[in-house]
Design a protein around this motif. Structure first.
Motif, PDB file in Angstrom:
ATOM      1  N   ARG A  41       0.818  -1.213   0.000  1.00  0.00           N
ATOM      2  CA  ARG A  41       0.000   0.000   0.000  1.00  0.00           C
ATOM      3  C   ARG A  41       0.857   1.271   0.000  1.00  0.00           C
ATOM      4  NH1 ARG A  41      -4.303   2.786  -1.680  1.00  0.00           N
ATOM      5  NH2 ARG A  41      -5.184   4.148  -0.095  1.00  0.00           N
ATOM      6  N   ARG A  42       1.986   1.253   0.699  1.00  0.00           N
ATOM      7  CA  ARG A  42       2.845   2.439   0.728  1.00  0.00           C
ATOM      8  C   ARG A  42       3.434   2.731  -0.651  1.00  0.00           C
ATOM      9  NH1 ARG A  42       6.514   0.465   5.621  1.00  0.00           N
ATOM     10  NH2 ARG A  42       6.156  -1.437   4.406  1.00  0.00           N
ATOM     11  N   LEU A  43       3.832   1.680  -1.359  1.00  0.00           N
ATOM     12  CA  LEU A  43       4.349   1.865  -2.714  1.00  0.00           C
ATOM     13  C   LEU A  43       3.248   2.360  -3.630  1.00  0.00           C
ATOM     14  CD1 LEU A  43       6.532   1.591  -4.868  1.00  0.00           C
ATOM     15  CD2 LEU A  43       5.948  -0.850  -5.064  1.00  0.00           C
ATOM     16  N   GLU A  44       2.058   1.805  -3.475  1.00  0.00           N
ATOM     17  CA  GLU A  44       0.928   2.228  -4.286  1.00  0.00           C
ATOM     18  C   GLU A  44       0.628   3.715  -4.078  1.00  0.00           C
ATOM     19  OE1 GLU A  44      -3.174   0.107  -5.143  1.00  0.00           O
ATOM     20  OE2 GLU A  44      -3.234   1.093  -3.178  1.00  0.00           O
ATOM     21  N   LEU A  45       0.630   4.153  -2.821  1.00  0.00           N
ATOM     22  CA  LEU A  45       0.360   5.565  -2.527  1.00  0.00           C
ATOM     23  C   LEU A  45       1.437   6.466  -3.108  1.00  0.00           C
ATOM     24  CD1 LEU A  45      -0.882   5.343   1.181  1.00  0.00           C
ATOM     25  CD2 LEU A  45      -2.236   5.955  -0.835  1.00  0.00           C
ATOM     26  N   LEU A  46       2.685   6.036  -3.032  1.00  0.00           N
ATOM     27  CA  LEU A  46       3.779   6.827  -3.580  1.00  0.00           C
ATOM     28  C   LEU A  46       3.620   7.002  -5.090  1.00  0.00           C
ATOM     29  CD1 LEU A  46       6.491   8.268  -3.318  1.00  0.00           C
ATOM     30  CD2 LEU A  46       7.616   6.036  -3.531  1.00  0.00           C
ATOM     31  N   ILE A  47       3.360   5.894  -5.784  1.00  0.00           N
ATOM     32  CA  ILE A  47       3.167   5.952  -7.236  1.00  0.00           C
ATOM     33  C   ILE A  47       1.966   6.823  -7.585  1.00  0.00           C
ATOM     34  CG2 ILE A  47       2.625   4.602  -9.299  1.00  0.00           C
ATOM     35  CD1 ILE A  47       4.138   2.263  -8.035  1.00  0.00           C
TER      36      ILE A  47
ATOM     37  N   ILE B 160      -9.730   8.121  -5.956  1.00  0.00           N
ATOM     38  CA  ILE B 160     -10.412   6.981  -5.332  1.00  0.00           C
ATOM     39  C   ILE B 160      -9.375   5.988  -4.801  1.00  0.00           C
ATOM     40  CG2 ILE B 160     -12.113   5.141  -5.682  1.00  0.00           C
ATOM     41  CD1 ILE B 160     -13.277   6.757  -7.979  1.00  0.00           C
ATOM     42  N   ILE B 161      -8.262   5.864  -5.507  1.00  0.00           N
ATOM     43  CA  ILE B 161      -7.177   4.996  -5.048  1.00  0.00           C
ATOM     44  C   ILE B 161      -6.599   5.521  -3.750  1.00  0.00           C
ATOM     45  CG2 ILE B 161      -4.870   4.113  -5.599  1.00  0.00           C
ATOM     46  CD1 ILE B 161      -5.730   4.238  -8.570  1.00  0.00           C
ATOM     47  N   LEU B 162      -6.416   6.831  -3.648  1.00  0.00           N
ATOM     48  CA  LEU B 162      -5.898   7.424  -2.416  1.00  0.00           C
ATOM     49  C   LEU B 162      -6.821   7.130  -1.235  1.00  0.00           C
ATOM     50  CD1 LEU B 162      -4.619  10.943  -3.571  1.00  0.00           C
ATOM     51  CD2 LEU B 162      -3.247   8.937  -2.977  1.00  0.00           C
TER      52      LEU B 162
ATOM     53  N   ARG C  41     -10.473   2.817  -1.981  1.00  0.00           N
ATOM     54  CA  ARG C  41     -11.597   2.069  -2.543  1.00  0.00           C
ATOM     55  C   ARG C  41     -11.198   1.330  -3.814  1.00  0.00           C
ATOM     56  NH1 ARG C  41     -16.372   3.420  -0.293  1.00  0.00           N
ATOM     57  NH2 ARG C  41     -16.854   1.295  -0.919  1.00  0.00           N
ATOM     58  N   MET C  42     -10.157   1.813  -4.475  1.00  0.00           N
ATOM     59  CA  MET C  42      -9.626   1.163  -5.663  1.00  0.00           C
ATOM     60  C   MET C  42      -8.122   0.970  -5.484  1.00  0.00           C
ATOM     61  SD  MET C  42     -11.551   2.965  -8.937  1.00  0.00           S
ATOM     62  CE  MET C  42     -10.470   2.083 -10.092  1.00  0.00           C
ATOM     63  N   ALA C  43      -7.534   0.169  -6.367  1.00  0.00           N
ATOM     64  CA  ALA C  43      -6.095  -0.041  -6.398  1.00  0.00           C
ATOM     65  C   ALA C  43      -5.556   0.440  -7.739  1.00  0.00           C
ATOM     66  CB  ALA C  43      -5.767  -1.528  -6.210  1.00  0.00           C
ATOM     67  N   LEU C  44      -4.258   0.657  -7.810  1.00  0.00           N
ATOM     68  CA  LEU C  44      -3.667   0.981  -9.100  1.00  0.00           C
ATOM     69  C   LEU C  44      -3.862  -0.163 -10.078  1.00  0.00           C
ATOM     70  CD1 LEU C  44      -0.289   2.741  -8.190  1.00  0.00           C
ATOM     71  CD2 LEU C  44      -2.181   3.742  -9.483  1.00  0.00           C
ATOM     72  N   VAL C  45      -3.696  -1.398  -9.582  1.00  0.00           N
ATOM     73  CA  VAL C  45      -3.811  -2.587 -10.432  1.00  0.00           C
ATOM     74  C   VAL C  45      -4.796  -3.564  -9.804  1.00  0.00           C
ATOM     75  CG1 VAL C  45      -2.602  -4.521 -11.492  1.00  0.00           C
ATOM     76  CG2 VAL C  45      -1.425  -2.319 -11.203  1.00  0.00           C
ATOM     77  N   GLY C  46      -5.684  -4.076 -10.630  1.00  0.00           N
ATOM     78  CA  GLY C  46      -6.667  -5.050 -10.171  1.00  0.00           C
ATOM     79  C   GLY C  46      -7.726  -5.229 -11.238  1.00  0.00           C
TER      80      GLY C  46
ATOM     81  N   VAL D  25     -10.437  -8.792  -4.173  1.00  0.00           N
ATOM     82  CA  VAL D  25      -9.382  -7.773  -4.136  1.00  0.00           C
ATOM     83  C   VAL D  25      -9.997  -6.444  -4.588  1.00  0.00           C
ATOM     84  CG1 VAL D  25      -7.565  -9.448  -4.617  1.00  0.00           C
ATOM     85  CG2 VAL D  25      -8.631  -8.222  -6.516  1.00  0.00           C
ATOM     86  N   ARG D  26      -9.309  -5.337  -4.280  1.00  0.00           N
ATOM     87  CA  ARG D  26      -9.809  -4.036  -4.730  1.00  0.00           C
ATOM     88  C   ARG D  26      -9.775  -3.942  -6.258  1.00  0.00           C
ATOM     89  NH1 ARG D  26      -6.066   0.207  -2.671  1.00  0.00           N
ATOM     90  NH2 ARG D  26      -4.615  -1.531  -2.432  1.00  0.00           N
TER      91      ARG D  26
END
Length: 206
Positions: free
Chosen positions: A3-9, A95-97, A100-105, A127-128
Motif C-alpha cells: 500500500r505504501r508503494l501504491e500511494l507513492l506511485i 479513489i485509489i488514495l 476504494r480502488m487499487a492501481l492494479v486489479g 481484491v480491490r
C-alpha cells in the motif's frame, strides 16, 4: 502491491497528471458539453459498492425509439482517443488514495454483473478493483467478457508487486501502441482455471 508503494506511485502520478486533468476537462467540455464527469455505482472489494468517477466520453445519441445507441456509436474521435490513452480515468487516482480502488486489479464492474458471475464473481471481487489490470493489458476491448473474467481470476490468484509493476508499464505501452490480444495469456489462464474447484470456475468457463 504494498500500500505504501501504491500511494507513492499514485501521488507522483497525480503531480504529473495535473496538466492532463485540465486538458481532458477542456476536451470533454468542447466535445460533449456538460456534464463533464461521469458517476456510476460499481462493485468494490467483497462486493461493497462505491461511486466510480471519470471523465464523460459518450454523447447522448439515441435511436428513433429513444434508446441509447451502442457505445461505439456515441464516441467522438476526441473521446475515443481519451479512452485509448486512459485519460478519462484520471479522476480515479483520488479513489485509489481513499483506498476504494487499487492501481492494479480487475476493473470495477456493475454490482449486477458481479452477481451474474456467481462464485467466480466473488473470487474476482476479493481484491480491490484497479485503475488498470491484467485483462486490460492482454486485449481489453478485443476480449470477450468471459475471457476477461478468466484473466482476472488468474490475476487474483497470482498477483504480486512484480506483476503489478509489469502491468503498470504495459498500460503505458497499450496507450501508445494500442491493444493486442495475448493468446498466450488466455491459454495460460484457461489451463490454470481447469485445475481449480468447480464452484470457482463455472461462470468463467461458460
Amino acid at each position: 502491491m504494498d500500500r505504501r508503494l501504491e500511494l507513492l506511485i499514485c501521488l507522483v502520478a497525480l503531480v504529473v497528471a495535473v496538466p492532463l486533468f485540465l486538458l481532458t476537462y477542456l476536451v470533454v467540455f468542447v466535445a460533449l458539453g456538460r456534464p463533464v464527469m461521469f458517476h456510476q455505482e460499481r462493485s468494490g472489494r467483497n462486493g461493497v459498492p462505491f461511486q466510480v468517477v471519470k471523465f464523460r466520453t459518450l454523447t447522448d445519441a439515441r435511436d428513433a425509439d429513444g434508446v441509447w445507441l451502442p457505445d461505439a456509436e456515441r464516441l467522438t474521435p476526441l473521446t475515443k482517443l481519451l479512452r485509448r490513452t486512459r485519460f478519462d480515468e484520471l479522476p480515479q487516482l483520488f479513489i485509489i488514495l481513499r483506498g476504494r480502488m487499487a492501481l492494479v486489479g480487475p476493473r470495477p464492474l456493475l454490482p449486477r454483473t458481479i452477481e451474474d458471475f456467481g462464485p467466480a464473481g466473488k473470487l474476482r471481487g476479493s481484491v480491490r478493483p484497479g485503475l488498470t489490470g491484467w485483462s486490460q493489458v492482454s486485449g481489453n476491448t478485443a476480449l470477450s467478457d468471459n475471457e476477461k473474467l478468466q484473466l482476472d481470476l488468474w490475476y487474483v490468484a497470482h498477483r504480486s508487486t512484480r506483476l503489478d509493476l509489469n502491468i503498470l508499464a504495459e498500460t503505458v505501452g497499450v496507450a501508445v501502441f494500442g491493444e493486442r490480444r495475448r493468446m498466450d495469456r488466455l491459454e495460460r489462464a484457461a489451463a490454470w482455471l481447469a485445475t481449480q474447484p468447480t464452484q470457482n470456475k463455472t461462470e468463467a468457463q461458460s
